[in-house]
Structures are given as structure tokens and as C-alpha cells.
Design an enzyme around this catalytic site. Structure first.
Site, PDB file in Angstrom:
ATOM      1  N   ASP A  36      -2.272  -0.768   7.418  1.00 47.33           N
ATOM      2  CA  ASP A  36      -1.898  -1.951   6.409  1.00 47.33           C
ATOM      3  C   ASP A  36      -2.491  -3.155   6.287  1.00 47.33           C
ATOM      4  O   ASP A  36      -2.182  -3.347   5.095  1.00 47.33           O
ATOM      5  CB  ASP A  36       0.117  -2.151   7.019  1.00 47.33           C
TER       6      ASP A  36
ATOM      7  N   SER B  34       5.396  -4.738   3.289  1.00 45.49           N
ATOM      8  CA  SER B  34       5.640  -5.834   2.607  1.00 45.49           C
ATOM      9  C   SER B  34       5.163  -7.014   3.233  1.00 45.49           C
ATOM     10  O   SER B  34       4.939  -8.088   2.812  1.00 45.49           O
ATOM     11  CB  SER B  34       7.663  -5.878   2.093  1.00 45.49           C
TER      12      SER B  34
ATOM     13  N   GLY C  88       9.066   0.661   3.659  1.00 45.12           N
ATOM     14  CA  GLY C  88       7.790   1.229   3.342  1.00 45.12           C
ATOM     15  C   GLY C  88       6.352   0.883   2.875  1.00 45.12           C
ATOM     16  O   GLY C  88       5.812   2.140   2.896  1.00 45.12           O
TER      17      GLY C  88
ATOM     18  N   ARG D 277       0.966  -1.190  -0.201  1.00 50.15           N
ATOM     19  CA  ARG D 277       0.348  -0.274   0.448  1.00 50.15           C
ATOM     20  C   ARG D 277       0.805   1.156  -0.097  1.00 50.15           C
ATOM     21  O   ARG D 277       1.534   1.240   0.258  1.00 50.15           O
ATOM     22  CB  ARG D 277      -0.880   0.461   1.346  1.00 50.15           C
TER      23      ARG D 277
ATOM     24  N   GLY E  24      10.639  -4.234   3.797  1.00 53.67           N
ATOM     25  CA  GLY E  24      11.119  -3.062   4.694  1.00 53.67           C
ATOM     26  C   GLY E  24      11.487  -1.873   3.855  1.00 53.67           C
ATOM     27  O   GLY E  24      12.604  -0.658   4.385  1.00 53.67           O
TER      28      GLY E  24
ATOM     29  N   ASP F 249      -3.473   6.116  12.691  1.00 52.07           N
ATOM     30  CA  ASP F 249      -4.262   4.467  12.901  1.00 52.07           C
ATOM     31  C   ASP F 249      -4.211   4.009  14.491  1.00 52.07           C
ATOM     32  O   ASP F 249      -4.861   3.476  14.929  1.00 52.07           O
ATOM     33  CB  ASP F 249      -3.463   3.430  12.134  1.00 52.07           C
TER      34      ASP F 249
HETATM   35  C1  GLA Z   1       3.123   1.430   9.863  1.00 58.04           C
HETATM   36  C2  GLA Z   1       2.028   1.005  10.479  1.00 58.04           C
HETATM   37  C3  GLA Z   1       1.260   1.142  10.194  1.00 58.04           C
HETATM   38  C4  GLA Z   1       0.955   2.784  10.225  1.00 58.04           C
HETATM   39  C5  GLA Z   1       1.905   3.464   9.757  1.00 58.04           C
HETATM   40  C6  GLA Z   1       1.338   4.970   9.913  1.00 58.04           C
HETATM   41  O1  GLA Z   1       3.447   1.272   8.793  1.00 58.04           O
HETATM   42  O2  GLA Z   1       2.315  -0.876  10.514  1.00 58.04           O
HETATM   43  O3  GLA Z   1      -0.212   0.563  11.390  1.00 58.04           O
HETATM   44  O4  GLA Z   1       0.668   3.290  11.840  1.00 58.04           O
HETATM   45  O5  GLA Z   1       3.236   3.156   9.712  1.00 58.04           O
HETATM   46  O6  GLA Z   1       0.444   5.551   9.750  1.00 58.04           O
END
Ligand code: GLA
Length: 387
Positions: free
Chosen positions: A174, A129, A126, A29, A124, A38
Site C-alpha cells: 500500500d 486510507s 480497504g 490504491r 477503513g 506482499d
Molecule cells: C492490506 C495490507 C497490505 C496487503 C493487503 C493484502 O492492504 O496493508 O500490505 O497485505 O492487505 O494483499
């Protein structure tokens, strides 16, 4: 789908000596806006992207589940369905193991099976994954067991796997978008209760660029958990359940009660929740200039108040801001590296990507990797026509 399934079919047969019975997929995503909200019961606005993890699987006799990954060296990891499922080594297998433990806890009887994962979501990087690995594992295990469960419940099981088996105290974003994403839609998710709206995000005149800094982030190393704790202690001092229940006035009025970090973290969260809801209004009104301004404001807040950006991400956002055809840009995801996103006019996107790459390389001595993405479908069979 970016990944053809012929490759994984072949590798599955080589590894396990027979063809897979099915192949499922779960996407990574990017989050358009609503960062670090979140786990404060706030709102997020992610899209599923067309990079995904595939899981090919086939039930077997016996009581063993075998787990292998094209991206990981070594013999398959395995666990026994008659014993408690426990985390261990290799680390990557803790994600599917955690999912299996969560399904068993929900009373789902799992089947002995072989699974092979193959992912084009950078590990890893961002782009979630790990959530795509968890969700693909869950779908493979459910399909083999002949069971289905509610989307949000599935996301919650995967989130729990991440907390308990991988040690990352993540929010729900995510996993939820990997399960619930829709082609051409961004997901406005209320992380307090799982309510959501699918917001059209399919204007052909727009293109979303993802710029990967290649700076690896590790959300298990404490920076993420520390911010989460600062948010919770700020909420307690403000006398609210979660920062979702506070607003900017309450935060500034309580400035003396809060530590410096609690104040800046809370200021980010309450302003980011507000920006997310305003961004949805802007998107629905087709006001991309406004949407873009909210993206920039989000980035500034993440950089200065939440302190989760880095100089590579800041540079990309700054470079983007100086270019014609860019509506807005910001870091996306947990931060400390990873990716930035740039909302651009489609006609100028190539030029924008080339300019950013050139200037980024000049500053850091290596390029960032830029690719366009769109709002893609959430998890499902890799063999149907949803993609
Ligand atoms: C990571 C976490 C999510 C969210 C983001 C920041 O991706 O897995 O749950 O907190 O950071 O928005």
C-alpha cells in the site's frame, strides 16, 4: 485529482491563521491481483487511484508539530521535536507520528510545523486510507525540512510507522504504490527486494469499477496477523525462507506436515504469486479475457483457502460474473469487508454498475457504492500538473 485544493487552503487558514506554504497529496490504491502475497516476499500488481489524502503544511517557529484532520473531530494533536515521539491518543495521529519517528531515525532533522490533512479515501474501506495518510505526512515533513529520500525507502518508513505506531503488521504494497504509482500504469512490485516494472494499463476500451461494500474492515483485530503467522509457520515447515520460495507441488507434497490452515494459506499464496505473474503476461498481451479469469480464480482462492472474503464481496463478484461486458472481478486489499473490483468493457460499465447496485440492494437492503477508477499518479505536490 478528485479533490480541489481551494477547500484545504481555506480550512488551513481558518485553523492556523495563515496560508499553507505547500500542499502535497498521496493516493489510495486498488490491487489488481496479488493479494496477501506482499508479506510472503511475493509479487503484487496495484494501481494508485484518484482518491487521495492532501496534506497542507507550513513551518513554524518553536519545536512543536501540530496535526489536524478535516475528517477528525477535536483539537489538533501535537508532538515535540525535542522529546521521543510516542504513540498515544488520538489514534489517527499515530500514523503521522510514526512517520515522523521513522524520518528522525533516518537522521532527518524535522522542522516545527502545522499540518492539516483532508482525505477522500474512505477510512477503513480497504483502499489504503492509512497508507495515503502516512505518505502524505512524510512528504509534508520532508518538504518542510527541505529533504528528499528514495521512493522505496520512503515506503518502508511508512510501513514501519504502520507496524509500530498503528499495530497493523502490513506488507509493503500500500505504501509502495502510494509513493510509486504512475498515471496509466500498474505497478508490478517484487516485495522481496523492491524491484518493479510499470505495466501499461491505459486501454480506453476498459474501465475498472470499484464496488465498496461499506463493510468496515479492521486489520488490527487479529485476522490479518493470524494469516501472516500461518504463512510463516507453513514456510518454516516447508523448509523455505518465505512462501515465495515454495510452489504448488512442494505444498501438496508436504500436506501431512502442515496443519489444515497452514496448507490452505500456503496453497493460496503460492497460487496467487503464480497468477500475478500470469496476469502481467495477459495484460501485456492485451488478453483481458485471460486476465479476468485470473481475477476470478484469485477471488475463489481468497474466499475458500485464505478465508478473507465476506458474503457482500462474494455477492458482488457473483453478480458481476453473470453480466455481459465483465472480464473479471475479485475482492481487493486485505478483505474482511472493503471493496471489490470489476474489470469491464468501458461501453458497458454504466449498465454493469446499475445492475450490480440493483441486485446487491435487493439482497442486503442497502446499496454498495460503485465508482470507476483509473491508474492515477503516485504521491507528489498537489500544486503541480502531474495529475
Ligand atoms: C492490506 C495490507 C497490505 C496487503 C493487503 C493484502 O492492504 O496493508 O500490505 O497485505 O492487505 O494483499
Amino acid at each position: 485529482m478528485t479533490q480541489p485544493i481551494a477547500g484545504i487552503q481555506k480550512r488551513f487558514s481558518e485553523l492556523y491563521g495563515r496560508a499553507p506554504a505547500g500542499i502535497v497529496r498521496a493516493p489510495g490504491r486498488v490491487n489488481l491481483i496479488g493479494e496477501h502475497t506482499d508479506y510472503n516476499d511475493g509479487f503484487v500488481l496495484p494501481i494508485a487511484i484518484d482518491k487521495c489524502t492532501l496534506a497542507a503544511f507550513a513551518p513554524t517557529d518553536g519545536r512543536t508539530v501540530n496535526l489536524a484532520s478535516v475528517q477528525q473531530e477535536g483539537a489538533p494533536a501535537s508532538f515535540d521535536l525535542d522529546a521521543d515521539i510516542e504513540k498515544g491518543s488520538p489514534k489517527w495521529a499515530n500514523y503521522p507520528k510514526g512517520v515522523a519517528a521513522g524520518l528522525v531515525e533516518k537522521g532527518i532533522e524535522l522542522t516545527a510545523m502545522d499540518i492539516l490533512f483532508d482525505s477522500d479515501v474512505p477510512i477503513g474501506g480497504g483502499l489504503s486510507s492509512s497508507a495515503s495518510l502516512e505518505v502524505s505526512a512524510a512528504l509534508a515533513m520532508l518538504a518542510a525540512a527541505g529533504r528528499e529520500i528514495d521512493d522505496y525507502e520512503l515506503a518502508l518508513i511508512c510501513q514501519k510507522a504502520e507496524h509500530e505506531f498503528a499495530g497493523t503488521p502490513c506488507g509493503i504494497m500500500d505504501q509502495a504504490i502510494s509513493v510509486m504509482g504512475q498515471s496509466g500504469r500498474a505497478l508490478l512490485l517484487d516485495c522481496r527486494n523492491g524491484e518493479y516494472r510499470q505495466i501499461p494499463f491505459d486501454n480506453p476500451d476498459l474501465l475498472l469499477l470499484v464496488a465498496d461494500t461499506k463493510v468496515k474492515h479492521d486489520l488490527t483485530d487479529g485476522g490479518y496477523a493470524a494469516r501472516r503467522d500461518q504463512c510463516y509457520s507453513a514456510a518454516a515447515k516447508l523448509g523455505v525462507k518465505m512462501l515465495r520460495d515454495a510452489d504448488a507441488d512442494m505444498v501438496s507434497a508436504a500436506a501431512d506436515k502442515l496443519s489444515d490452515k497452514e496448507l490452505t494459506r500456503a496453497r493460496h499464496v503460492v497460487s496467487e504469486i503464480d497468477r500475478t505473474l500470469r496476469a502481467v503476461e495477459a495484460m501485456e498481451a492485451g488478453d483481458y479475457a485471460e486476465f479476468g479469469q485470473l481475477m476470478y480464480a484469485s477471488h475463489t482462492s481468497l474466499r475458500d483457502d485464505y478465508e478473507v472474503s465476506c458474503e457482500e464481496l462474494d455477492e458482488i463478484v457473483e453478480l458481476a460474473a453473470g453480466l455481459e461486458g465483465v472480464y473479471g472481478a475479485r475482492m481487493t486489499g486485505g478483505g474482511f469487508g472493503g471493496c471489490a473490483i470489476i474489470l469491464a468493457r468501458a461501453a458497458q460499465a454504466d449498465n454493469i454498475a446499475a445492475e450490480i447496485t440493483k441486485n446487491y440492494t435487493a439482497r442486503f437492503g442497502h446499496p454498495c457504492v460503485i465508482f470507476p477508477t483509473r491508474a492515477a499518479a503516485g504521491a507528489g505536490s498537489a500544486q503541480d500538473n502531474r495529475i
